[in-house]
Design a protein around this motif. Structure first.
Motif, short mmCIF file in Angstrom:
data_model
loop_
_atom_site.label_atom_id
_atom_site.label_comp_id
_atom_site.label_asym_id
_atom_site.label_seq_id
_atom_site.Cartn_x
_atom_site.Cartn_y
_atom_site.Cartn_z
N GLY A 96 0.80 -1.21 0.00
CA GLY A 96 0.00 0.00 0.00
C GLY A 96 0.83 1.27 0.00
N LEU A 97 0.16 2.39 -0.14
CA LEU A 97 0.81 3.68 -0.29
C LEU A 97 1.68 4.05 0.91
CD1 LEU A 97 1.07 6.17 -2.15
CD2 LEU A 97 -0.92 7.13 -0.98
N ALA A 98 1.22 3.71 2.12
CA ALA A 98 1.97 4.09 3.32
C ALA A 98 3.36 3.47 3.37
CB ALA A 98 1.19 3.70 4.57
N LEU A 178 -3.57 3.27 -5.41
CA LEU A 178 -3.82 4.70 -5.27
C LEU A 178 -5.32 4.99 -5.23
CD1 LEU A 178 -1.07 6.15 -7.64
CD2 LEU A 178 -1.09 6.18 -5.14
N GLU A 181 -6.52 4.06 -1.80
CA GLU A 181 -6.11 5.10 -0.85
C GLU A 181 -7.00 6.33 -0.97
OE1 GLU A 181 -3.52 6.76 2.16
OE2 GLU A 181 -3.74 4.71 1.41
N ARG A 185 -8.96 7.34 2.24
CA ARG A 185 -8.47 8.56 2.88
C ARG A 185 -8.42 9.71 1.87
NH1 ARG A 185 -6.10 4.61 5.83
NH2 ARG A 185 -4.42 4.03 4.48
N SER A 188 -6.13 12.77 2.67
CA SER A 188 -4.71 12.63 3.01
C SER A 188 -3.89 13.57 2.12
CB SER A 188 -4.24 11.19 2.84
OG SER A 188 -4.02 10.89 1.48
N ILE A 191 -2.86 12.13 -1.37
CA ILE A 191 -3.96 12.05 -2.34
C ILE A 191 -4.38 13.44 -2.80
CG2 ILE A 191 -6.39 11.41 -2.61
CD1 ILE A 191 -4.38 9.05 -2.76
#
Length: 200
Positions: A96-98, A178, A181, A185, A188, A191
């Motif tokens: 994931g993005l994190a 993405l 995400e 969120r 965020s 994003i």
């Protein structure tokens, strides 16, 4: 500079037309294939940059492997930009993005965090470049410019949906991550940066 092969019998993942275009661009610029810009290979192949990136599956690794299979060493290590984007894509696909922190990307790309700042200016710019590489926008642009007649609306919509689905399911699954995400969120900073840049 790498030498031209005498024969090419190995079957490769990338079409021979692209391999030969990369070799011609390499000779014309006096550089190893790995150091030839994507746009130069696209011009030599007679396709747009976005079409070339789509045909390569979003990464130059397949082209380098096919050039190697044709008997030519594609050259040294890929540029930092390419390595960083490949590393970020692999991290996002897996976790994931994190997971795509600059520190994690630097480790996987075998460079320093300072080099990433010099190359991209920061994480937001790196993610923007990654989004451009893996989003369906380039493919949609190609679809409307190069894929012929779009007078039949139902057929056009079906083809467009299929194209978007293919982009979202293609590995590494960056576009899907993405999108997930953005839905989970939407406020965020990462994003918001992507949306702000690509809404212009």
């Amino acid at each position: 500079m790498a030498t031209q092969p005498t024969s090419s019998t190995a079957e490769s993942a990338v079409g021979d037309d692209l391999v030969q275009a990369a070799l011609r661009a390499s000779r014309a610029l006096g550089k190893d294939v790995a150091d030839v810009p994507v746009i130069a290979i696209a011009r030599e192949a007679g396709v747009s940059r976005s079409t070339l990136i789509r045909r390569l599956g979003g990464t130059r690794a397949a082209l380098d492997a096919s050039v190697r299979a044709a008997g030519v060493d594609p050259g040294g290590q890929a540029p930092v930009r390419t390595r960083a984007l490949d590393a970020a894509a692999a991290l996002i696909d897996a976790s994931g993005l994190a997971a795509a922190t600059l520190e994690a990307i630097a480790i996987q790309a075998q460079c320093s965090v300072n080099t990433l700042y010099t190359t991209f200016g920061g994480r937001d710019e790196l993610l923007r470049a990654l989004f451009e590489r893996h989003s369906p926008l380039l493919a949609i642009e190609d679809f409307f410019q190069n894929d012929g007649d779009h007078d039949d609306l139902p057929t056009t919509v079906r083809a467009l949906y299929r194209l978007i689905t293919d982009t979202l399911t293609r590995e590494p699954r960056v576009a899907a991550a993405l999108l997930a995400e953005a839905l989970a969120r939407p406020h965020s900073p990462a994003i918001q940066n992507l949306l702000g840049r690509n809404a212009r």
